[in-house]
Design a protein around this motif. Sequence first.
Motif, short mmCIF file in Angstrom:
data_model
loop_
_atom_site.label_atom_id
_atom_site.label_comp_id
_atom_site.label_asym_id
_atom_site.label_seq_id
_atom_site.Cartn_x
_atom_site.Cartn_y
_atom_site.Cartn_z
N LEU A 313 0.84 -1.20 0.00
CA LEU A 313 0.00 0.00 0.00
C LEU A 313 0.87 1.25 0.00
O LEU A 313 0.62 2.19 -0.78
N ASN A 314 1.90 1.27 0.87
CA ASN A 314 2.76 2.45 0.97
C ASN A 314 3.38 2.80 -0.37
O ASN A 314 3.43 3.98 -0.77
N ARG A 315 3.89 1.78 -1.07
CA ARG A 315 4.60 2.01 -2.33
C ARG A 315 3.67 2.64 -3.37
O ARG A 315 4.02 3.65 -4.01
N HIS A 316 2.50 2.06 -3.57
CA HIS A 316 1.58 2.59 -4.58
C HIS A 316 0.99 3.94 -4.17
O HIS A 316 0.80 4.83 -5.01
N PHE A 317 0.70 4.09 -2.89
CA PHE A 317 0.12 5.34 -2.39
C PHE A 317 1.09 6.50 -2.60
O PHE A 317 0.71 7.56 -3.09
N LYS A 318 2.36 6.28 -2.24
CA LYS A 318 3.38 7.34 -2.38
C LYS A 318 3.62 7.68 -3.85
O LYS A 318 3.80 8.86 -4.20
N ARG A 319 3.61 6.68 -4.72
CA ARG A 319 3.87 6.95 -6.14
C ARG A 319 2.74 7.74 -6.79
O ARG A 319 2.96 8.43 -7.78
N ALA A 320 1.54 7.64 -6.22
CA ALA A 320 0.40 8.37 -6.79
C ALA A 320 0.13 9.68 -6.07
O ALA A 320 -0.23 10.68 -6.70
N MET A 321 0.31 9.69 -4.74
CA MET A 321 -0.09 10.85 -3.95
C MET A 321 1.08 11.76 -3.56
O MET A 321 0.88 12.91 -3.19
#
Length: 339
Positions: A313-321
Amino acid sequence: MIAQTSMKSPASKSTAPALTAKGLTVTELTATWLTAKNAVADPQSLGRKSAKAQAKVREKDQTKEQANFSLAKELGGIELLAASYHQQNFSRHCHEGYTVGVIETGAQRFYRTGSDHTAPQHSIILVNADEVHNGRSATDFGWSYRAMYPLPQQFARVHDELGGKSGDAPYFPEPVVHDKPLAELLRLTFDTLSSSDNALLRESLIYTSLARLMSRHGASRPVEKSLRPTAQLALVKQFLDDMPAADVSLDALAKLAGLSPFYLIKQFQRQYGLPPHAYQIQGRIRLAKQMIRQGSKLLEVALACGFHDQSHLNRHFKRAMGVTPGQYAREVEASRSIG
């Protein structure tokens, strides 16, 4: 008289250092030779030193990555971001809200509406809601910017109060605009939202900024008949929107649409800007934001939204947000205490 000539015995020692052909003293030359000899004896030593040096550079670059997310309570809540990035590389993603940003330093390169664009210092970035885009530095020195992410219904509310057609949200055709007065107004708005509790001033600046943005750069959304989604593609999109956490296979989606898997990927990306799997990730991130706002724990959020674990979750969230789920959660909690 015969002049006396001073001559040194061959055995006498000179106090001046002996020089080699390359201008090095014997001591320096010996030290250089020993260093080279040790490197040959341990060929990995130079590699380790190089790796350490590169790690220090990466560590230094990481200190330049700063992102401060906040949530303004006006108009039901508007997300704000003040960020300075050096290595950040946003993957292709989309937001449920618009992106309205001002480049403070450096320059940003980003994809939108089928091609790449460069936004230099003092320019304004505009990305429409649900529009696929990415972002990275356009210089060797990174970039910094401030942005807000108003939702379509928030723009529509301002539009209605200006006497526009009810329920209309704007479309911004230009990804980058050069409008110095508007950029200064947006900066004033960002400064005020971060430093002032004056409700009248805060709301006045938000309304003025959004209204001026629509009047100067908004347009009607173009209708492209050739890109109208087919019923099959719309059905797949609806499934992914309604059930983003579902562990569904490509074959299952293809059968749902009555298309071959390869054709589904190709046509879905052509229509919506992302392949089905990447589109599903965006839906999961939106669901994660919703659960975080409701106060759910991050591990619970990760598993409930279809991610393998919290790091996934952290990886995808940071790359988008541009911020981590933890940063997002802390700001949501802080906005509740202020409100």
